[in-house]
Design a protein around this motif. Structure first.
Motif, PDB file in Angstrom:
ATOM      1  N   PRO A  14       0.817  -1.224   0.000  1.00 59.32           N
ATOM      2  CA  PRO A  14       0.000   0.000   0.000  1.00 59.32           C
ATOM      3  C   PRO A  14       0.846   1.267   0.000  1.00 59.32           C
ATOM      4  N   MET A  15       1.959   1.260   0.737  1.00 63.49           N
ATOM      5  CA  MET A  15       2.816   2.439   0.781  1.00 63.49           C
ATOM      6  C   MET A  15       3.470   2.694  -0.574  1.00 63.49           C
ATOM      7  N   LEU A  16       3.893   1.622  -1.228  1.00 61.40           N
ATOM      8  CA  LEU A  16       4.510   1.761  -2.546  1.00 61.40           C
ATOM      9  C   LEU A  16       3.502   2.276  -3.556  1.00 61.40           C
ATOM     10  N   ALA A  17       2.271   1.774  -3.460  1.00 63.84           N
ATOM     11  CA  ALA A  17       1.215   2.214  -4.374  1.00 63.84           C
ATOM     12  C   ALA A  17       0.925   3.700  -4.177  1.00 63.84           C
ATOM     13  N   HIS A  18       0.891   4.124  -2.901  1.00 66.85           N
ATOM     14  CA  HIS A  18       0.626   5.529  -2.613  1.00 66.85           C
ATOM     15  C   HIS A  18       1.749   6.419  -3.140  1.00 66.85           C
ATOM     16  N   ALA A  19       2.985   5.943  -2.981  1.00 66.57           N
ATOM     17  CA  ALA A  19       4.136   6.723  -3.436  1.00 66.57           C
ATOM     18  C   ALA A  19       4.123   6.908  -4.950  1.00 66.57           C
ATOM     19  N   ALA A  20       3.591   5.873  -5.647  1.00 72.32           N
ATOM     20  CA  ALA A  20       3.571   5.929  -7.103  1.00 72.32           C
ATOM     21  C   ALA A  20       2.484   6.865  -7.617  1.00 72.32           C
ATOM     22  N   GLN A  21       1.477   7.160  -6.789  1.00 74.01           N
ATOM     23  CA  GLN A  21       0.356   7.996  -7.201  1.00 74.01           C
ATOM     24  C   GLN A  21       0.668   9.459  -6.922  1.00 74.01           C
ATOM     25  N   LYS A  22       1.313  10.079  -7.872  1.00 76.03           N
ATOM     26  CA  LYS A  22       1.648  11.483  -7.703  1.00 76.03           C
ATOM     27  C   LYS A  22       0.405  12.345  -7.897  1.00 76.03           C
ATOM     28  N   LEU A  23       0.368  13.469  -7.214  1.00 76.30           N
ATOM     29  CA  LEU A  23      -0.759  14.385  -7.323  1.00 76.30           C
ATOM     30  C   LEU A  23      -0.761  15.023  -8.709  1.00 76.30           C
ATOM     31  N   PRO A  24      -1.817  14.837  -9.503  1.00 75.90           N
ATOM     32  CA  PRO A  24      -1.839  15.423 -10.854  1.00 75.90           C
ATOM     33  C   PRO A  24      -2.195  16.907 -10.793  1.00 75.90           C
ATOM     34  N   VAL A  25      -1.282  17.742 -11.296  1.00 75.38           N
ATOM     35  CA  VAL A  25      -1.444  19.190 -11.269  1.00 75.38           C
ATOM     36  C   VAL A  25      -1.276  19.741 -12.686  1.00 75.38           C
ATOM     37  N   VAL A  26      -2.124  20.678 -13.053  1.00 77.48           N
ATOM     38  CA  VAL A  26      -1.979  21.392 -14.323  1.00 77.48           C
ATOM     39  C   VAL A  26      -1.712  22.858 -14.023  1.00 77.48           C
ATOM     40  N   ALA A  27      -0.679  23.408 -14.656  1.00 81.69           N
ATOM     41  CA  ALA A  27      -0.374  24.843 -14.543  1.00 81.69           C
ATOM     42  C   ALA A  27      -0.691  25.506 -15.870  1.00 81.69           C
ATOM     43  N   SER A  28      -1.123  26.741 -15.808  1.00 78.93           N
ATOM     44  CA  SER A  28      -1.572  27.412 -17.028  1.00 78.93           C
ATOM     45  C   SER A  28      -0.436  27.710 -17.999  1.00 78.93           C
ATOM     46  N   PHE A  29       0.753  28.097 -17.485  1.00 85.00           N
ATOM     47  CA  PHE A  29       1.846  28.427 -18.400  1.00 85.00           C
ATOM     48  C   PHE A  29       3.188  28.042 -17.782  1.00 85.00           C
ATOM     49  N   SER A  30       4.239  28.080 -18.587  1.00 87.09           N
ATOM     50  CA  SER A  30       5.502  27.431 -18.240  1.00 87.09           C
ATOM     51  C   SER A  30       6.171  27.987 -16.996  1.00 87.09           C
ATOM     52  N   ILE A  31       6.159  29.301 -16.797  1.00 87.13           N
ATOM     53  CA  ILE A  31       6.822  29.888 -15.629  1.00 87.13           C
ATOM     54  C   ILE A  31       6.148  29.405 -14.351  1.00 87.13           C
ATOM     55  N   LEU A  32       4.844  29.436 -14.343  1.00 89.95           N
ATOM     56  CA  LEU A  32       4.085  28.978 -13.180  1.00 89.95           C
ATOM     57  C   LEU A  32       4.276  27.484 -12.969  1.00 89.95           C
TER      58      LEU A  32
END
Length: 301
Positions: A14-32
């Motif tokens: 379970p810990m390995l599975a959690h570690a593999a699940q990165k939080l998916p984030v979208v940023a509007s543009f490259s600097i941000l």
């Protein structure tokens, strides 16, 4: 012994599975997107809609961008009207995740376009200048806001995000001090620059630099012949030699102004996007490059 080993391995799954699940984030543009990655580190997967050397002012979302946003848990935008396409895109995806306006808490500069005799047509950013990242003190606000949002969505990573945010905040504070010292070596009378569009208002205010640009806050705005002629006269009268193109803009207008005023283009600035090459692959390298280029150019004034 073998059973104990099997049980131990099962317990770690379970810990390995959690570690593999990165939080998916979208940023509007490259600097941000870079700043989000600096704080999120290995616990996040950051995707950026408007990439390096691309212009967020004229961005048109593609079908794959809609899918990318729909899968995110956090959508990070600058705000202040910079992402004029963002409300339409969020509606198109039916996005249900969290949206962070990273500039919240920053005191924005009022747009001067309403006060000037501008004949700009097309897109504008409303009453405020959205280019807050050209002052590192504002990116420190971004940093705090991003760390808080990541911690809320991923409480187990709170200490991790706090440590990375603190380290990055120190980098930004050091960068600001270095820029102030660099520009401080020049008399204020020499701190005058010509650029393609009006993206450096926060840098101008922070370090007492005067920027002139034929286009307004957006690269979609069109400079009139009257404005261009006035700018050429101003360059001739004031002896400005520091003339720069931008990585996101068509350089032909700046080249024309330089040619007709007797000046020459001094180099390239990175205003609204990171670069694909090594010059500005991160926010800190972008800012350092711009300061070095501006300082060298203004010495010739």
């Amino acid at each position: 012994m073998q059973k104990k080993l099997i049980f131990a391995l099962l317990a770690t799954l379970p810990m390995l599975a959690h570690a593999a699940q990165k939080l998916p984030v979208v940023a509007s543009f490259s600097i941000l997107g870079d700043v989000v990655q600096q704080i999120g580190g290995d616990r996040v997967e950051v995707r950026t809609l408007v990439g390096p050397d691309q212009d967020a002012h004229v961005f048109q979302p593609r079908p794959q961008d809609v899918k990318t946003l729909a899968a995110a848990r956090l959508f990070v935008v600058n705000g202040l009207g910079f992402e004029g396409w963002m409300p339409r895109m969020s509606k198109a995806t039916g996005y249900k995740g969290t949206t962070l306006v990273a500039s919240e808490g920053i005191k924005p500069l009022k747009s001067e376009e309403e006060e000037k005799d501008h004949d700009h047509a097309g897109h504008d950013h409303g009453n405020f200048d959205p280019h807050v990242w050209n002052n590192p003190q504002n990116v420190r606000v971004w940093t705090r806001n991003i760390a808080a949002s990541l911690s809320k969505l991923d409480p187990e990573g709170r200490d991790y995000y706090a440590q990375r945010a603190a380290a990055y905040d120190k980098q930004l504070a050091d960068l600001d001090r270095w820029a102030a010292q660099t520009f401080g070596q020049l008399p204020v009378a020499k701190r005058k620059v010509i650029t393609g569009h009006d993206a450096f208002g926060y840098l101008a205010r922070r370090y007492q630099i005067t920027f002139h640009a034929p286009q307004g806050l957006s690269t979609e705005s069109e400079a009139s012949a009257k404005q261009v002629a006035g700018l050429i006269r101003q360059i001739k009268a004031s002896g400005i030699k520091a003339v720069f193109v931008e990585n996101i803009s068509d350089r032909r207008l700046v080249d024309q102004i330089a040619r007709e005023s007797g000046a020459s283009v001094d180099g390239k600035l990175y205003s609204d996007a990171l670069s694909r090459d090594a010059a500005a692959r991160s926010y800190t390298s972008l800012f350092r490059h711009n300061v070095e280029q501006l300082s060298a150019g203004m010495k010739k004034n």
